[in-house]
Design a protein around this motif. Structure first.
Motif, PDB file in Angstrom:
ATOM      1  N   VAL A  79       0.833  -1.211   0.000  1.00 16.03           N
ATOM      2  CA  VAL A  79       0.000   0.000   0.000  1.00 16.03           C
ATOM      3  C   VAL A  79       0.863   1.255   0.000  1.00 16.03           C
ATOM      4  N   THR A  80       1.865   1.295   0.901  1.00 12.19           N
ATOM      5  CA  THR A  80       2.656   2.512   1.053  1.00 12.19           C
ATOM      6  C   THR A  80       4.006   2.462   0.348  1.00 12.19           C
ATOM      7  N   GLY A  81       4.485   1.249   0.027  1.00  7.92           N
ATOM      8  CA  GLY A  81       5.814   1.113  -0.546  1.00  7.92           C
ATOM      9  C   GLY A  81       6.930   1.213   0.484  1.00  7.92           C
ATOM     10  N   GLN A  82       6.561   1.382   1.748  1.00  2.00           N
ATOM     11  CA  GLN A  82       7.549   1.475   2.825  1.00  2.00           C
ATOM     12  C   GLN A  82       8.125   0.092   3.126  1.00  2.00           C
ATOM     13  N   PRO A  83       9.367   0.022   3.617  1.00  2.70           N
ATOM     14  CA  PRO A  83       9.952  -1.281   3.928  1.00  2.70           C
ATOM     15  C   PRO A  83       9.310  -1.921   5.152  1.00  2.70           C
ATOM     16  N   ASP A  84       9.149  -3.225   5.082  1.00  2.00           N
ATOM     17  CA  ASP A  84       8.705  -4.043   6.208  1.00  2.00           C
ATOM     18  C   ASP A  84       9.861  -4.976   6.553  1.00  2.00           C
ATOM     19  N   PHE A  85      10.077  -5.195   7.839  1.00  3.44           N
ATOM     20  CA  PHE A  85      11.198  -5.996   8.313  1.00  3.44           C
ATOM     21  C   PHE A  85      10.677  -7.198   9.083  1.00  3.44           C
ATOM     22  N   ALA A  86      11.341  -8.335   8.910  1.00  3.10           N
ATOM     23  CA  ALA A  86      10.929  -9.553   9.601  1.00  3.10           C
ATOM     24  C   ALA A  86      12.142 -10.389   9.978  1.00  3.10           C
ATOM     25  N   HIS A  87      11.903 -11.250  10.936  1.00  4.72           N
ATOM     26  CA  HIS A  87      12.837 -12.303  11.317  1.00  4.72           C
ATOM     27  C   HIS A  87      12.175 -13.598  10.840  1.00  4.72           C
ATOM     28  N   ARG A 127       8.081 -25.893   7.748  1.00  4.78           N
ATOM     29  CA  ARG A 127       7.324 -24.819   8.409  1.00  4.78           C
ATOM     30  C   ARG A 127       8.122 -23.534   8.298  1.00  4.78           C
ATOM     31  N   ILE A 128       7.397 -22.429   8.292  1.00  6.05           N
ATOM     32  CA  ILE A 128       8.035 -21.108   8.276  1.00  6.05           C
ATOM     33  C   ILE A 128       7.333 -20.228   9.298  1.00  6.05           C
ATOM     34  N   GLY A 129       8.130 -19.496  10.038  1.00  4.03           N
ATOM     35  CA  GLY A 129       7.616 -18.482  10.952  1.00  4.03           C
ATOM     36  C   GLY A 129       8.108 -17.132  10.480  1.00  4.03           C
ATOM     37  N   GLY A 130       7.186 -16.225  10.235  1.00  3.39           N
ATOM     38  CA  GLY A 130       7.526 -14.856   9.860  1.00  3.39           C
ATOM     39  C   GLY A 130       7.185 -13.949  11.024  1.00  3.39           C
ATOM     40  N   TYR A 131       8.197 -13.460  11.696  1.00  2.00           N
ATOM     41  CA  TYR A 131       8.028 -12.592  12.863  1.00  2.00           C
ATOM     42  C   TYR A 131       8.285 -11.162  12.395  1.00  2.00           C
ATOM     43  N   TRP A 132       7.210 -10.462  12.069  1.00  2.00           N
ATOM     44  CA  TRP A 132       7.309  -9.141  11.452  1.00  2.00           C
ATOM     45  C   TRP A 132       7.367  -8.055  12.512  1.00  2.00           C
ATOM     46  N   TYR A 133       8.284  -7.127  12.310  1.00  2.00           N
ATOM     47  CA  TYR A 133       8.425  -5.997  13.225  1.00  2.00           C
ATOM     48  C   TYR A 133       7.303  -4.995  12.964  1.00  2.00           C
ATOM     49  N   PRO A 134       6.864  -4.296  14.009  1.00  2.00           N
ATOM     50  CA  PRO A 134       5.709  -3.411  13.824  1.00  2.00           C
ATOM     51  C   PRO A 134       6.024  -2.161  13.025  1.00  2.00           C
ATOM     52  N   ARG A 135       5.035  -1.777  12.246  1.00  2.00           N
ATOM     53  CA  ARG A 135       4.943  -0.444  11.656  1.00  2.00           C
ATOM     54  C   ARG A 135       3.529  -0.039  11.962  1.00  2.00           C
ATOM     55  N   GLY A 136       3.360   1.066  12.610  1.00  2.00           N
ATOM     56  CA  GLY A 136       2.020   1.455  13.036  1.00  2.00           C
ATOM     57  C   GLY A 136       1.647   0.838  14.377  1.00  2.00           C
ATOM     58  N   PRO A 159      12.533 -28.188  17.583  1.00  2.00           N
ATOM     59  CA  PRO A 159      12.903 -27.177  18.567  1.00  2.00           C
ATOM     60  C   PRO A 159      12.025 -25.938  18.413  1.00  2.00           C
ATOM     61  N   ASP A 160      11.904 -25.190  19.489  1.00  2.00           N
ATOM     62  CA  ASP A 160      11.218 -23.904  19.438  1.00  2.00           C
ATOM     63  C   ASP A 160      11.946 -23.029  18.427  1.00  2.00           C
ATOM     64  N   GLN A 161      11.214 -22.158  17.746  1.00  2.00           N
ATOM     65  CA  GLN A 161      11.865 -21.313  16.742  1.00  2.00           C
ATOM     66  C   GLN A 161      12.750 -20.241  17.365  1.00  2.00           C
ATOM     67  N   GLY A 162      12.650 -20.029  18.667  1.00  2.00           N
ATOM     68  CA  GLY A 162      13.602 -19.188  19.367  1.00  2.00           C
ATOM     69  C   GLY A 162      13.424 -17.692  19.191  1.00  2.00           C
ATOM     70  N   VAL A 163      12.306 -17.244  18.676  1.00  2.00           N
ATOM     71  CA  VAL A 163      12.080 -15.820  18.504  1.00  2.00           C
ATOM     72  C   VAL A 163      11.144 -15.354  19.614  1.00  2.00           C
ATOM     73  N   GLN A 164      11.565 -14.369  20.352  1.00  2.00           N
ATOM     74  CA  GLN A 164      10.790 -13.881  21.476  1.00  2.00           C
ATOM     75  C   GLN A 164       9.496 -13.208  21.029  1.00  2.00           C
ATOM     76  N   ARG A 220       8.697  -7.599  22.185  1.00  2.00           N
ATOM     77  CA  ARG A 220       8.999  -6.600  23.213  1.00  2.00           C
ATOM     78  C   ARG A 220      10.302  -5.975  22.767  1.00  2.00           C
ATOM     79  N   GLY A 221      10.344  -5.614  21.501  1.00  2.00           N
ATOM     80  CA  GLY A 221      11.584  -5.121  20.925  1.00  2.00           C
ATOM     81  C   GLY A 221      12.375  -6.273  20.324  1.00  2.00           C
ATOM     82  N   ARG A 222      11.811  -7.483  20.326  1.00  2.00           N
ATOM     83  CA  ARG A 222      12.398  -8.702  19.768  1.00  2.00           C
ATOM     84  C   ARG A 222      13.808  -8.987  20.297  1.00  2.00           C
ATOM     85  N   GLY A 223      14.070  -8.617  21.534  1.00  2.00           N
ATOM     86  CA  GLY A 223      15.404  -8.965  22.009  1.00  2.00           C
ATOM     87  C   GLY A 223      15.563  -8.781  23.469  1.00  2.00           C
TER      88      GLY A 223
END
Length: 148
Positions: free
Chosen positions: A48-56, A108-117, A137-142, A145-148
């Protein structure tokens, strides 16, 4: 199997559709084991906005006849930097493409996307039930809460 990337100079693909993924024979075809790829700095663009989205991203799979060649996977994931797609389309699309081409026993894939908005969006997809006896194993992504 011939690889197009391993040991060769490679040009980053302009889009995920142009990316060529290479697969090589599974060196342990009779063994049930898990392979994990982690891409903590994955990016794509908001459609929609063309802004970058970031994920782990965390990709887990149990190989069957082939395994994915990691350089081609890196180039494929990097091609999303100029791709516009919602988090769901991107995450599920990566999992479905790998599954349809590689035909693993399970993926399996887990997409842990960082917030925008202000709201993180986590997207999960798997190809079906995991094989009996596969260690998951657990995917290990918190949780966010700032992902870290």
């Amino acid at each position: 199997m011939e690889t197009r990337h391993l040991g060769q100079p490679s040009t980053p693909p302009a889009s995920p559709d142009e990316a060529v993924l290479d697969y090589v024979p599974n060196p342990r075809p009779g063994a049930l084991y898990l392979v994990r790829f982690t891409a903590p700095e994955f990016t794509s663009l908001c459609p929609v906005t063309g802004q970058p989205d970031f994920a782990h991203l965390v990709i887990d799979y149990a190989p069957a006849e082939t395994i994915i060649e990691s350089k081609s996977l890196k180039l494929f994931l990097g091609s999303f930097r100029s791709h516009c797609g919602f988090h769901e389309e991107v995450t599920v699309g990566i999992g479905q493409r790998l599954t349809s081409e590689m035909k693993p026993k399970w993926l399996r894939i887990g997409g842990y996307w960082y917030p925008r908005g202000g709201m993180p969006i986590d997207v999960f997809w798997q190809s079906g039930s995991p094989p009996d006896g596969l260690w998951l194993p657990d995917q290990g992504v918190q949780p966010y809460r700032g992902r870290g």
